[in-house]
Scaffold this motif. Structure first.
Motif, PDB file in Angstrom:
ATOM      1  N   LEU A   3    -104.497  26.098  35.645  1.00 45.47           N
ATOM      2  CA  LEU A   3    -104.598  25.249  34.471  1.00 45.47           C
ATOM      3  C   LEU A   3    -104.832  23.807  34.892  1.00 45.47           C
ATOM      4  CD1 LEU A   3    -101.744  26.890  32.435  1.00 45.47           C
ATOM      5  CD2 LEU A   3    -104.109  26.739  31.725  1.00 45.47           C
ATOM      6  N   SER A   4    -105.683  23.123  34.139  1.00 47.45           N
ATOM      7  CA  SER A   4    -105.988  21.731  34.451  1.00 47.45           C
ATOM      8  C   SER A   4    -106.481  21.033  33.193  1.00 47.45           C
ATOM      9  CB  SER A   4    -107.074  21.656  35.532  1.00 47.45           C
ATOM     10  OG  SER A   4    -108.316  22.098  35.012  1.00 47.45           O
ATOM     11  N   THR A   5    -106.665  19.739  33.296  1.00 50.19           N
ATOM     12  CA  THR A   5    -107.117  18.949  32.149  1.00 50.19           C
ATOM     13  C   THR A   5    -108.561  19.253  31.780  1.00 50.19           C
ATOM     14  OG1 THR A   5    -107.690  17.148  33.674  1.00 50.19           O
ATOM     15  CG2 THR A   5    -105.533  17.043  32.610  1.00 50.19           C
ATOM     16  N   SER A   6    -109.275  19.988  32.629  1.00 50.44           N
ATOM     17  CA  SER A   6    -110.674  20.325  32.328  1.00 50.44           C
ATOM     18  C   SER A   6    -110.790  21.620  31.535  1.00 50.44           C
ATOM     19  CB  SER A   6    -111.476  20.439  33.625  1.00 50.44           C
ATOM     20  OG  SER A   6    -110.994  21.515  34.411  1.00 50.44           O
ATOM     21  N   LEU A   7    -109.691  22.340  31.346  1.00 47.33           N
ATOM     22  CA  LEU A   7    -109.729  23.617  30.655  1.00 47.33           C
ATOM     23  C   LEU A   7    -109.329  23.484  29.189  1.00 47.33           C
ATOM     24  CD1 LEU A   7    -108.204  26.154  33.205  1.00 47.33           C
ATOM     25  CD2 LEU A   7    -110.597  25.812  32.628  1.00 47.33           C
ATOM     26  N   ALA A   8    -110.088  24.170  28.334  1.00 47.82           N
ATOM     27  CA  ALA A   8    -109.779  24.189  26.904  1.00 47.82           C
ATOM     28  C   ALA A   8    -109.189  25.541  26.547  1.00 47.82           C
ATOM     29  CB  ALA A   8    -111.048  23.937  26.086  1.00 47.82           C
ATOM     30  N   ALA A   9    -108.238  25.520  25.606  1.00 44.93           N
ATOM     31  CA  ALA A   9    -107.567  26.739  25.177  1.00 44.93           C
ATOM     32  C   ALA A   9    -107.529  26.797  23.663  1.00 44.93           C
ATOM     33  CB  ALA A   9    -106.144  26.801  25.737  1.00 44.93           C
ATOM     34  N   VAL A  10    -107.557  28.008  23.129  1.00 47.75           N
ATOM     35  CA  VAL A  10    -107.403  28.248  21.699  1.00 47.75           C
ATOM     36  C   VAL A  10    -106.227  29.185  21.509  1.00 47.75           C
ATOM     37  CG1 VAL A  10    -108.412  29.355  19.660  1.00 47.75           C
ATOM     38  CG2 VAL A  10    -109.826  27.862  21.099  1.00 47.75           C
ATOM     39  N   VAL A  11    -105.352  28.857  20.565  1.00 45.79           N
ATOM     40  CA  VAL A  11    -104.216  29.721  20.239  1.00 45.79           C
ATOM     41  C   VAL A  11    -104.285  30.045  18.752  1.00 45.79           C
ATOM     42  CG1 VAL A  11    -101.709  29.998  20.227  1.00 45.79           C
ATOM     43  CG2 VAL A  11    -102.806  28.630  22.025  1.00 45.79           C
ATOM     44  N   THR A  12    -104.482  31.313  18.417  1.00 44.02           N
ATOM     45  CA  THR A  12    -104.425  31.697  17.006  1.00 44.02           C
ATOM     46  C   THR A  12    -102.963  31.942  16.634  1.00 44.02           C
ATOM     47  OG1 THR A  12    -104.607  34.103  17.324  1.00 44.02           O
ATOM     48  CG2 THR A  12    -106.671  32.832  17.221  1.00 44.02           C
ATOM     49  N   GLY A  13    -102.618  31.648  15.397  1.00 41.94           N
ATOM     50  CA  GLY A  13    -101.215  31.723  15.004  1.00 41.94           C
ATOM     51  C   GLY A  13    -100.385  30.673  15.711  1.00 41.94           C
ATOM     52  N   GLY A  14    -101.017  29.561  16.054  1.00 44.12           N
ATOM     53  CA  GLY A  14    -100.368  28.536  16.872  1.00 44.12           C
ATOM     54  C   GLY A  14     -99.490  27.558  16.135  1.00 44.12           C
ATOM     55  N   ALA A  15     -99.328  27.739  14.819  1.00 45.73           N
ATOM     56  CA  ALA A  15     -98.531  26.789  14.043  1.00 45.73           C
ATOM     57  C   ALA A  15     -97.039  27.019  14.168  1.00 45.73           C
ATOM     58  CB  ALA A  15     -98.937  26.839  12.573  1.00 45.73           C
ATOM     59  N   SER A  16     -96.638  28.241  14.581  1.00 47.24           N
ATOM     60  CA  SER A  16     -95.203  28.534  14.633  1.00 47.24           C
ATOM     61  C   SER A  16     -94.935  29.669  15.609  1.00 47.24           C
ATOM     62  CB  SER A  16     -94.686  28.932  13.247  1.00 47.24           C
ATOM     63  OG  SER A  16     -95.315  30.127  12.797  1.00 47.24           O
TER      64      SER A  16
END
Length: 253
Positions: A3-16
């Motif tokens: 993991l690094s600052t150059s990597l993008a991530a998506v989390v579904t259901g990420g509000a809780s």
């Protein structure tokens, strides 16, 4: 994948719940995180310096737009963690009535088809991106099943079927995407402290915790996030479903 600052991530259901804990941990590890959720994930996104997009995983256009906005903000995601899900309880037959078919279909659509929709959209984007490791890895998809996939309880016909589907999806999806250097793994949590569960009351929650062999408590969302990070950073973890449940095996009720 480191993991690094150059990597993008998506989390579904990420509000809780599990999703919010994972979004926070990904951000803490340096990733740029987009929170996709039907609920209000603006507070979580603001807290972690990420992006929130309101998304319905049962709506293809909504998901496509959500991923497009996430990519506008952070670039092509290399990490997708699927946490969006619902868990209504209904018996197949109860008090002279059958299980509502629309309820069953909704659970499958959110938990299973929604997971596949998000995974396929992410995989397409990852497949044409440059590798980020010497092994040629382009991305990773983490999905969320449940111990209900294996130990479905009374009233969990729809939920267990949906999570069993996610577990069954893991290996073929990993095999499909191997040629592109995209890994796939699934976490099957046991009884965790999530908003869906915490509404049951203290006595019920304490009783559920006592059923876990060890540790004798509910799982914490941060522990799910910790495993997600370990999977992301372990190159040989691919095509596997991992139970995270304190050795519990669910009784019929």
């Amino acid at each position: 994948m480191k993991l690094s600052t150059s990597l993008a991530a998506v989390v579904t259901g990420g509000a809780s719940g599990l999703g919010a804990a994972t979004a926070r941990r990904l951000a803490a590890e340096g990733a740029k995180v987009a929170v996709l959720d039907m609920g209000d994930g603006a507070a979580v996104a603001q807290e972690i310096g990420g992006t929130f997009v309101k998304v319905d995983v049962t709506d293809e256009a909504s998901l496509e737009e959500g991923f497009a906005k996430a990519r506008e903000a952070h670039g092509q995601e290399r990490i997708l963690v699927n946490c969006a899900g619902i868990a209504p309880v209904a018996k197949t037959v109860s008090r002279g009535a059958r299980h509502a078919f629309d309820t069953f279909a909704k659970v499958i659509d959110v938990n299973l088809v929604g997971t596949f929709r998000a995974s396929a959209i992410a995989a397409l984007g990852m497949s044409s991106a440059e590798p980020v490791t010497d092994d040629g890895e382009r991305g990773i998809i983490v999905m969320t099943a449940s111990v209900a996939a294996f130990d479905g309880q009374i009233g969990q016909a729809a939920y267990a079927a949906s999570k069993g589907g996610v577990a069954g999806l893991t290996l073929p999806l990993a095999r499909d995407l191997s040629q592109y250097g995209i890994r796939v793994a699934t976490i099957a949590p046991g009884i965790f402290e999530t908003p869906m569960l915490m509404g049951l009351g203290e006595k019920v929650i304490a009783s559920l915790g006592e059923q876990v062999p060890f540790p004798k408590r509910l799982g914490r969302p941060e522990e799910y996030a910790e495993l997600a990070i370990a999977i992301i950073q372990s190159p040989m973890l691919n095509g596997e479903v991992i139970r995270l449940d304190g050795a519990i095996r669910m009784a019929p009720r």
